[in-house]
Write an enzyme that holds these catalytic residues in place. Structure first.
Site, PDB file in Angstrom:
ATOM      1  N   GLN A   1      53.961  45.084  16.501  1.00 42.98           N
ATOM      2  CA  GLN A   1      53.794  45.516  17.224  1.00 42.98           C
ATOM      3  C   GLN A   1      54.015  45.837  18.903  1.00 42.98           C
ATOM      4  O   GLN A   1      54.247  46.687  19.445  1.00 42.98           O
ATOM      5  CB  GLN A   1      52.680  44.619  18.694  1.00 42.98           C
ATOM      6  CG  GLN A   1      51.537  43.998  16.882  1.00 42.98           C
ATOM      7  CD  GLN A   1      50.320  42.951  17.454  1.00 42.98           C
ATOM      8  OE1 GLN A   1      49.270  43.497  18.391  1.00 42.98           O
ATOM      9  NE2 GLN A   1      50.857  41.815  17.477  1.00 42.98           N
ATOM     10  N   VAL A   2      55.564  45.011  18.858  1.00 45.04           N
ATOM     11  CA  VAL A   2      56.083  45.331  20.126  1.00 45.04           C
ATOM     12  C   VAL A   2      57.621  46.950  19.779  1.00 45.04           C
ATOM     13  O   VAL A   2      57.434  47.116  20.700  1.00 45.04           O
ATOM     14  CB  VAL A   2      57.291  43.881  20.721  1.00 45.04           C
ATOM     15  CG1 VAL A   2      58.108  44.672  21.688  1.00 45.04           C
ATOM     16  CG2 VAL A   2      56.037  43.113  21.126  1.00 45.04           C
TER      17      VAL A   2
ATOM     18  N   ASP B   1      67.710  42.303   6.230  1.00 50.08           N
ATOM     19  CA  ASP B   1      67.216  41.566   6.522  1.00 50.08           C
ATOM     20  C   ASP B   1      67.927  40.566   7.103  1.00 50.08           C
ATOM     21  O   ASP B   1      68.401  39.901   6.871  1.00 50.08           O
ATOM     22  CB  ASP B   1      67.658  40.929   4.765  1.00 50.08           C
ATOM     23  CG  ASP B   1      66.376  39.297   4.442  1.00 50.08           C
ATOM     24  OD1 ASP B   1      66.578  38.841   5.103  1.00 50.08           O
ATOM     25  OD2 ASP B   1      66.218  39.593   2.675  1.00 50.08           O
TER      26      ASP B   1
ATOM     27  N   ALA C   1      60.906  38.799  14.427  1.00 53.50           N
ATOM     28  CA  ALA C   1      60.082  37.806  14.110  1.00 53.50           C
ATOM     29  C   ALA C   1      59.841  37.033  12.840  1.00 53.50           C
ATOM     30  O   ALA C   1      58.648  37.920  12.137  1.00 53.50           O
ATOM     31  CB  ALA C   1      59.908  37.177  14.967  1.00 53.50           C
TER      32      ALA C   1
ATOM     33  N   THR D   1      56.107  35.542  12.482  1.00 54.13           N
ATOM     34  CA  THR D   1      55.500  35.025  13.288  1.00 54.13           C
ATOM     35  C   THR D   1      54.513  34.379  12.610  1.00 54.13           C
ATOM     36  O   THR D   1      53.012  34.234  13.419  1.00 54.13           O
ATOM     37  CB  THR D   1      54.742  36.643  13.950  1.00 54.13           C
ATOM     38  OG1 THR D   1      54.813  37.376  12.961  1.00 54.13           O
ATOM     39  CG2 THR D   1      55.982  36.793  14.675  1.00 54.13           C
TER      40      THR D   1
ATOM     41  N   THR E   1      58.259  33.122  22.717  1.00 56.86           N
ATOM     42  CA  THR E   1      57.291  32.695  22.917  1.00 56.86           C
ATOM     43  C   THR E   1      56.581  31.191  23.791  1.00 56.86           C
ATOM     44  O   THR E   1      57.339  30.925  23.697  1.00 56.86           O
ATOM     45  CB  THR E   1      56.200  32.623  21.146  1.00 56.86           C
ATOM     46  OG1 THR E   1      55.282  32.165  21.176  1.00 56.86           O
ATOM     47  CG2 THR E   1      57.148  31.327  20.247  1.00 56.86           C
TER      48      THR E   1
ATOM     49  N   TYR F   1      56.929  27.579  13.640  1.00 52.91           N
ATOM     50  CA  TYR F   1      56.935  28.642  14.505  1.00 52.91           C
ATOM     51  C   TYR F   1      57.400  27.902  16.259  1.00 52.91           C
ATOM     52  O   TYR F   1      58.374  28.693  16.058  1.00 52.91           O
ATOM     53  CB  TYR F   1      55.798  28.993  14.550  1.00 52.91           C
ATOM     54  CG  TYR F   1      55.823  30.030  15.008  1.00 52.91           C
ATOM     55  CD1 TYR F   1      56.610  31.556  14.883  1.00 52.91           C
ATOM     56  CD2 TYR F   1      55.317  30.104  16.636  1.00 52.91           C
ATOM     57  CE1 TYR F   1      56.772  32.122  15.697  1.00 52.91           C
ATOM     58  CE2 TYR F   1      55.286  31.393  17.614  1.00 52.91           C
ATOM     59  CZ  TYR F   1      56.006  32.742  17.145  1.00 52.91           C
ATOM     60  OH  TYR F   1      56.055  33.178  18.343  1.00 52.91           O
TER      61      TYR F   1
ATOM     62  N   LYS G   1      61.248  29.169  17.249  1.00 57.01           N
ATOM     63  CA  LYS G   1      61.455  30.151  18.260  1.00 57.01           C
ATOM     64  C   LYS G   1      62.736  29.026  19.615  1.00 57.01           C
ATOM     65  O   LYS G   1      63.623  30.350  20.084  1.00 57.01           O
ATOM     66  CB  LYS G   1      60.499  30.554  18.701  1.00 57.01           C
ATOM     67  CG  LYS G   1      59.968  31.363  18.346  1.00 57.01           C
ATOM     68  CD  LYS G   1      60.422  32.828  18.106  1.00 57.01           C
ATOM     69  CE  LYS G   1      60.744  33.401  18.731  1.00 57.01           C
ATOM     70  NZ  LYS G   1      61.034  35.416  18.702  1.00 57.01           N
TER      71      LYS G   1
END
Length: 289
Positions: A11-12, A35, A59, A61, A100, A124, A128
């Site tokens: 999306q970003v 990769d 990322a 996600t 995040t 997750y 991060k």
């Protein structure tokens, strides 16, 4: 300027590609070209491309799947950002990296600021946070931008899922005790462009970790209500929404109940502010129409 964007279909990344074209040459690498789980590939690509700026919009996600795939989550979210930071420092260029709200446990009353101690609840968030720490350890030029509840008109996200379910069902239960700021990917891209332009204009900028979300806060239920209202304004059917607690909707990974982030430091030190989440949602939906 030569800008390397890691991640093509997220999306970003898609919003960045729409907005950063005037900066110069955009080199966008998707999973088929790089990769992120393979360190040697990352180093080789950066050394070949020799960019002036790296933006890591890639990322792992899948929050729930990460609980059963910690190795791949850490490879992409923790190890890879550290390698990008090392290569960026070797070239003496900045790295922009997105993190995040999941680095926090969500028990604080009020918005989290950058000085609050992280305490992620699941794999997750832990991966991060490890990525943040790997970047910080390199001590190069970098911006770590923590955001929350990202959505857009493409990909897989809450907005698109709700638009579909609200028109398919007559009744829909949505979690109402998790609070945060729905953040349009377009807002992130606009703010990223503003940050890049300020860096280009100044010899002295404050690198580090910042919070970057839309202004205001709501629950997932409140977000769903806003989506439903927009559907009704378009004359489309909309299910009846019922609020439920997180305990009524168990998932493999625990979510923070409070995902609100204080973004005042970004405004203060970079002069970059974000719109209210409702106005950003309207702008996003206007582009979808």
């Amino acid at each position: 300027m030569k800008v390397l964007i890691i991640g093509r279909r997220g999306q970003v990344s898609r919003e960045l590609q729409h907005r950063l074209g005037n900066l110069g040459e955009l080199i966008v690498l998707g999973r088929d070209q790089l990769d992120m789980a393979h360190s040697d590939q990352i180093r080789r690509k950066v050394q070949i491309i020799q960019p002036d700026l790296i933006i890591n919009a890639a990322a792992y996600t899948a929050v729930d799947m990460a609980e059963s795939e910690p190795q791949i989550a850490f490879a992409i979210n923790a190890v890879a950002p550290g390698i990008l930071a090392e290569e960026a420092r070797a070239l003496d260029i900045p790295l922009i990296h997105y993190s995040t709200d999941y680095v926090f446990d969500g028990i604080k009353v009020g918005p989290y600021n950058e000085n609050d101690t992280p305490n992620p609840l699941g794999v997750y968030g832990k991966s991060k946070l490890a990525g943040e720490r790997a970047i910080n350890a390199v001590q190069g030029k970098h911006l770590i931008l923590r955001t929350s509840w990202v959505y857009s008109t493409e990909g897989r996200n809450f907005l698109l899922t709700m638009q579909r379910l609200l028109q398919e069902k007559t009744e829909l239960r949505v979690v109402a005790d998790q609070i945060g700021a729905p953040t349009w990917a377009g807002t992130l891209a606009n703010s990223t462009l503003a940050l890049i332009e300020r860096w280009q204009l100044s010899d002295t900028v404050s690198w580090g970790t910042y919070h970057l979300t839309a202004q205001g806060a709501t629950s997932w239920f409140g977000f769903a209500q806003a989506i439903c209202e927009a559907l009704r304004q378009q004359g489309k059917p909309c299910a009846t929404l019922l609020p439920v607690s997180s305990n009524d909707y168990p998932l493999p990974a625990a979510r923070p109940l409070n995902s609100c982030l204080d973004c005042s430091r970004l405004q203060r030190e970079w002069g970059v502010s974000q719109p209210d989440w409702k106005s950003a949602l309207r702008e996003c939906l206007a582009q979808q129409a």
